[in-house]
Every structure is written in structure tokens, then in C-alpha cells.
Design a protein around this motif. Sequence first.
Motif, PDB file in Angstrom:
ATOM      1  N   TYR A 195       5.898   3.557 -10.432  1.00 39.21           N
ATOM      2  CA  TYR A 195       4.878   2.834  -9.670  1.00 39.21           C
ATOM      3  C   TYR A 195       4.997   1.325  -9.886  1.00 39.21           C
ATOM      4  N   LEU A 196       5.157   0.893 -11.141  1.00 37.99           N
ATOM      5  CA  LEU A 196       5.278  -0.541 -11.420  1.00 37.99           C
ATOM      6  C   LEU A 196       6.508  -1.130 -10.747  1.00 37.99           C
ATOM      7  N   GLY A 197       7.610  -0.392 -10.768  1.00 39.66           N
ATOM      8  CA  GLY A 197       8.816  -0.877 -10.101  1.00 39.66           C
ATOM      9  C   GLY A 197       8.626  -1.018  -8.601  1.00 39.66           C
ATOM     10  N   ASN A 198       7.926  -0.059  -8.001  1.00 41.85           N
ATOM     11  CA  ASN A 198       7.672  -0.139  -6.559  1.00 41.85           C
ATOM     12  C   ASN A 198       6.776  -1.331  -6.213  1.00 41.85           C
ATOM     13  N   VAL A 199       5.751  -1.576  -7.043  1.00 37.57           N
ATOM     14  CA  VAL A 199       4.845  -2.700  -6.781  1.00 37.57           C
ATOM     15  C   VAL A 199       5.593  -4.028  -6.872  1.00 37.57           C
ATOM     16  N   LEU A 200       6.478  -4.153  -7.856  1.00 37.04           N
ATOM     17  CA  LEU A 200       7.262  -5.386  -7.991  1.00 37.04           C
ATOM     18  C   LEU A 200       8.137  -5.625  -6.770  1.00 37.04           C
ATOM     19  N   GLN A 201       8.471  -4.573  -6.043  1.00 38.25           N
ATOM     20  CA  GLN A 201       9.262  -4.697  -4.827  1.00 38.25           C
ATOM     21  C   GLN A 201       8.387  -4.821  -3.578  1.00 38.25           C
ATOM     22  N   GLY A 202       7.064  -4.897  -3.793  1.00 43.39           N
ATOM     23  CA  GLY A 202       6.153  -5.027  -2.662  1.00 43.39           C
ATOM     24  C   GLY A 202       5.783  -3.712  -2.010  1.00 43.39           C
ATOM     25  N   ASN A 203       6.086  -2.609  -2.684  1.00 39.64           N
ATOM     26  CA  ASN A 203       5.792  -1.279  -2.142  1.00 39.64           C
ATOM     27  C   ASN A 203       4.615  -0.678  -2.900  1.00 39.64           C
ATOM     28  N   LEU A 204       3.460  -0.546  -2.252  1.00 38.56           N
ATOM     29  CA  LEU A 204       2.273   0.003  -2.893  1.00 38.56           C
ATOM     30  C   LEU A 204       2.168   1.522  -2.743  1.00 38.56           C
ATOM     31  N   GLY A 205       3.194   2.152  -2.226  1.00 42.53           N
ATOM     32  CA  GLY A 205       3.190   3.599  -2.145  1.00 42.53           C
ATOM     33  C   GLY A 205       2.820   4.113  -0.762  1.00 42.53           C
ATOM     34  N   TYR A 206       2.671   5.428  -0.694  1.00 49.47           N
ATOM     35  CA  TYR A 206       2.403   6.136   0.563  1.00 49.47           C
ATOM     36  C   TYR A 206       1.147   6.971   0.394  1.00 49.47           C
ATOM     37  N   SER A 207       0.253   6.871   1.341  1.00 47.36           N
ATOM     38  CA  SER A 207      -1.022   7.579   1.252  1.00 47.36           C
ATOM     39  C   SER A 207      -0.820   9.092   1.353  1.00 47.36           C
ATOM     40  N   PHE A 208      -1.444   9.829   0.406  1.00 52.04           N
ATOM     41  CA  PHE A 208      -1.378  11.282   0.460  1.00 52.04           C
ATOM     42  C   PHE A 208      -2.101  11.823   1.693  1.00 52.04           C
ATOM     43  N   TYR A 209      -3.247  11.258   1.993  1.00 53.37           N
ATOM     44  CA  TYR A 209      -4.111  11.817   3.037  1.00 53.37           C
ATOM     45  C   TYR A 209      -3.796  11.255   4.419  1.00 53.37           C
ATOM     46  N   TYR A 210      -3.666   9.929   4.525  1.00 56.95           N
ATOM     47  CA  TYR A 210      -3.483   9.312   5.845  1.00 56.95           C
ATOM     48  C   TYR A 210      -2.041   9.358   6.330  1.00 56.95           C
ATOM     49  N   ASP A 211      -1.114   9.709   5.432  1.00 58.10           N
ATOM     50  CA  ASP A 211       0.300   9.808   5.791  1.00 58.10           C
ATOM     51  C   ASP A 211       0.818   8.492   6.366  1.00 58.10           C
ATOM     52  N   LYS A 212       0.436   7.402   5.702  1.00 61.95           N
ATOM     53  CA  LYS A 212       0.860   6.063   6.106  1.00 61.95           C
ATOM     54  C   LYS A 212       1.164   5.247   4.859  1.00 61.95           C
ATOM     55  N   PRO A 213       1.955   4.188   4.997  1.00 65.93           N
ATOM     56  CA  PRO A 213       2.131   3.283   3.856  1.00 65.93           C
ATOM     57  C   PRO A 213       0.798   2.649   3.478  1.00 65.93           C
ATOM     58  N   VAL A 214       0.560   2.525   2.181  1.00 68.86           N
ATOM     59  CA  VAL A 214      -0.704   1.956   1.708  1.00 68.86           C
ATOM     60  C   VAL A 214      -0.858   0.517   2.178  1.00 68.86           C
ATOM     61  N   THR A 215       0.225  -0.240   2.198  1.00 68.34           N
ATOM     62  CA  THR A 215       0.165  -1.629   2.654  1.00 68.34           C
ATOM     63  C   THR A 215      -0.340  -1.710   4.083  1.00 68.34           C
ATOM     64  N   GLU A 216       0.116  -0.804   4.926  1.00 64.10           N
ATOM     65  CA  GLU A 216      -0.332  -0.792   6.320  1.00 64.10           C
ATOM     66  C   GLU A 216      -1.822  -0.475   6.418  1.00 64.10           C
ATOM     67  N   LEU A 217      -2.289   0.491   5.624  1.00 58.53           N
ATOM     68  CA  LEU A 217      -3.715   0.826   5.620  1.00 58.53           C
ATOM     69  C   LEU A 217      -4.566  -0.358   5.173  1.00 58.53           C
ATOM     70  N   ILE A 218      -4.103  -1.064   4.128  1.00 57.50           N
ATOM     71  CA  ILE A 218      -4.871  -2.196   3.607  1.00 57.50           C
ATOM     72  C   ILE A 218      -4.946  -3.319   4.628  1.00 57.50           C
ATOM     73  N   PHE A 219      -3.820  -3.646   5.253  1.00 58.55           N
ATOM     74  CA  PHE A 219      -3.825  -4.744   6.226  1.00 58.55           C
ATOM     75  C   PHE A 219      -4.590  -4.389   7.494  1.00 58.55           C
ATOM     76  N   ASP A 220      -4.713  -3.104   7.778  1.00 63.12           N
ATOM     77  CA  ASP A 220      -5.546  -2.692   8.912  1.00 63.12           C
ATOM     78  C   ASP A 220      -7.027  -2.908   8.638  1.00 63.12           C
ATOM     79  N   ARG A 221      -7.425  -2.855   7.351  1.00 63.51           N
ATOM     80  CA  ARG A 221      -8.854  -2.929   6.987  1.00 63.51           C
ATOM     81  C   ARG A 221      -9.255  -4.261   6.358  1.00 63.51           C
ATOM     82  N   ILE A 222      -8.307  -5.034   5.857  1.00 69.68           N
ATOM     83  CA  ILE A 222      -8.659  -6.218   5.068  1.00 69.68           C
ATOM     84  C   ILE A 222      -9.391  -7.260   5.899  1.00 69.68           C
ATOM     85  N   GLY A 223      -9.075  -7.357   7.184  1.00 66.07           N
ATOM     86  CA  GLY A 223      -9.736  -8.339   8.032  1.00 66.07           C
ATOM     87  C   GLY A 223     -11.232  -8.118   8.106  1.00 66.07           C
ATOM     88  N   ALA A 224     -11.637  -6.851   8.267  1.00 63.75           N
ATOM     89  CA  ALA A 224     -13.060  -6.533   8.352  1.00 63.75           C
ATOM     90  C   ALA A 224     -13.776  -6.843   7.048  1.00 63.75           C
TER      91      ALA A 224
END
Length: 322
Positions: free
Chosen positions: A70-99
Amino acid sequence: MVKSLSKRIGNAVILLLAVLVLNFTLIHIAPGDPVEVLAGEMGGATPELLAELRADFGLDQPFHVQLFTYLGNVLQGNLGYSFYYDKPVTELIFDRIGATLLLVITALLFALFVGTALGIASAQKRNSLLSNVVTLLSLAGFSAPVFWIGIMLILLLSVALPIFPIAGMATADEPEGNFAYILDVVWHLVLPALTLASIYLAFYSRLSRASMLEVLESDYIRTARAKGLSRFLVVYKHALRNAVLPVVTFAGLQFAQVISGAVLVETVFAWPGLGTLAFESILRRDSPTLLGILFFSAVLVLVVNIVVDIAYRIIDPRISAK
């Protein structure tokens, strides 16, 4: 200032690393199995399918292997893949961060400017009606839970008096990208922002009042008055800069609390931000999404604190000289 800023950034990187390790450890030892939650959503699964899912998500690996991966992935800018939404976590965060940023910044700025203005006004007239009202509202704001304030505002201004919408960020059939849509978002924003700002409005009004009272008793203020300067110049040119220093400091320190308070507010008003996403991720044991939200929130808080530190030095030149 450059040397101080470099030191703050270095400390922030170390703190972020500690936050990553602590969050991952706490979520790992928390009860519940995300694979079993997914199986429940699917209506059940065989032991073989459960084992296959654990292998796909890397949950069958030892804790230290999962952590370093996990730490290695974060250092590469990869926050992982959502178990439930079946999407990259970064994409989910940027979809919601504006609100979330819209809600948090609006509430914080409203609380900061209105609370400071009320505190300064009441400090100039200590025993006036305004001073007593500010004190009463401050006590009420400190005492009432933020979710209770939200529910009361909904009952008053959405149910009894249908002025503002109950939930959501915009009307479902409103087209995006035009002025009507912007007005619709602003109209939906009023109650959540007022709810989130209520507690901090009370805090800033009390803090600015106490700070202004202390500054107005200073020797240099008495000297300014003795020179015949108008009350406006004494208060808003000489006293205000020193009086707002504690307010600016606490504004940065409380940014983390505002974000955490946004979780409750977004849940009450069904505001489609990171708070709602975090709440849903907790219920569904979607640990990659929850870890990503916590990490992103920590980054926001650290950035805001560095910006506040710079603003503090600009407001008070004595600090810049150190």
C-alpha cells in the motif's frame, strides 16, 4: 521564510507517512470482512469464490506485505481500487472533492468573517445588547450538536417554511453549466453551510471578542487615542491586525475539525461529497476508499496549515523577521 517553509514541508511529509501507517493499521485490525460484505451484496458466495476475491484484493497476504504494498502504491500516486464501487479510489475522490470543498470553504469563510465581525463589534460595546446577544448565540452554538442544528433547520426552513430544499446538491432535472444551475447549487448550499458554520461562528465571535478586548487595553492603543485618532483608525488600522492573529491561527488548526464535521452535515443533507462517501465506505467496509479519503483529508489539512502559517507571517511582520 523559505527556510521555514522547507522545514514545514519536510515535517508534513513525515507526518503524512505516519498517518498512512496508522490509518492502515487501525482499519486492518477493525472488525469486519470486506469480502463478506461484497458476498452479502451479491446474495451469497461459495468459500472458493470468497478465497478468490481475497486473493484478487491482496487480503490473503500477511499484514506487513499489505502495508508495504500500500505504501509503495501511494508513493506512486496510486490510492488503490475500490472494493465496492469498482473504480480507482483517486477517481472517486476527485468526483466528490469539489462538493466537499465548496461546503467546507463556504462554511469556514462565513464563520470566520461573520464571527470576527460580530466579536469585534461587541468588543467595542462590552455591555450593550449586541454584546449580550453574541455571548448568548456563542453559548448556544457551542452546546448544540451540529447534526441537531441541521435537523432543526430542515424542519424550520424546509418543512414548516418550504424555502430551501431538504437534501442534495442540485435539482435532478437542472442542466449543468449555466447560470440557473449555479443558482440552484447555491440554494441547496445554504442550509448545509449554515449548519456547518454554526459552531465555528460561535467560536470565532468569542475568540475575536476576547482578543479585541485585550488589544484595546494595550499601551499603543491608548497612545493612538491620545494622539486624537478617530475610533475607526484606532480599531480597524491599529488594533484589528493584532486582534485577528489568534483567529487566523485557529482557522488553520480547526480546518481538520470542519472536514470531520462535514461528514455529519453531508449525511444529514445527502450532500454528495467526501463525507457521504466516507460514511458509505465505512458501512460497506470499503477500506481502500476510506484510506484514500483519510489520506486526502490529511493532505488538505497540512496544506491549509502551511498556508495559514504564511498568512500569519504576512499579517505580523515581527514573525517574518525571525
